[in-house]
Design a protein around this motif. Sequence first.
Motif: not given
Length: 243
Positions: A64, A118-119, A121-122, A137-138, A140-141, A145, A168, A171
């Motif tokens: 993160y 994004l990776n 945060y995933r 994290a969610l 920011r994803l 995106y 999306q 999420l």
Amino acid sequence: MKKRFGALSRQAIAGFIAALLSCAAAAHDFITAETAEKYLAQATGHSQTLKSSASAREKAQSAYQLGRMLDEIREFLNRDIAAHGSVQGLASNRLVAELKARGTPLAQDSKGRYLANLNYYRDALKYAPHGARESEALYRLVQGYFYDSFEDDPLKPQGQSWVQLEEQIALAERLLGRFAQQADLGEAYFILLIHYVQAARFAPEGAKMSYAAKAHAAISAFQSRYPDSLRAAAMPVMLEALR
């Protein structure tokens, strides 16, 4: 109708995006030789943690933090590109090159614009799906995106597949379902609302009516919940798009 909507959406939405992203400071005003070294040291430390036998919680934290650090840098760099057409300053250019050389490159599109990373945060969610950084994290994803998916009209995302849109939506629904009481989720509500409108227009035929109903409900809820938001000006555009 489509022509009128297109012109209206560009005018209204460009206004609130400009207001949301109005900070005009340039990257080379912030990235000095000293700050570049700090960024590189942080990148090295987080990368080492991710490659180590550290706990899943520690790896989630490092993933993160690495994503946030790279996103902070890319915001500075994109301001430079917007103002000058390219990244300015020796320290900024060295930082970009060193991050790439050390295996933590900044994501970039075909036009040279730096993208959300994004990776990481995933990865944070993979290491600790319900950990301390889940909501961040969610968020920011969802946010990263969304802003990278279009140029001037969020109702016209570029190259977005139905699978990506479904992801999306899932999420954003997860974020708002689990952390709805947090005070700073107005942007996430807004992004989900736009995704519902997108889905109402582009989903497979059997799903369009369901997403249209969700979009109408989300628009009404946003107007009630955030009447003073800058984004409230976009609600008529959203309703027009559903006709």
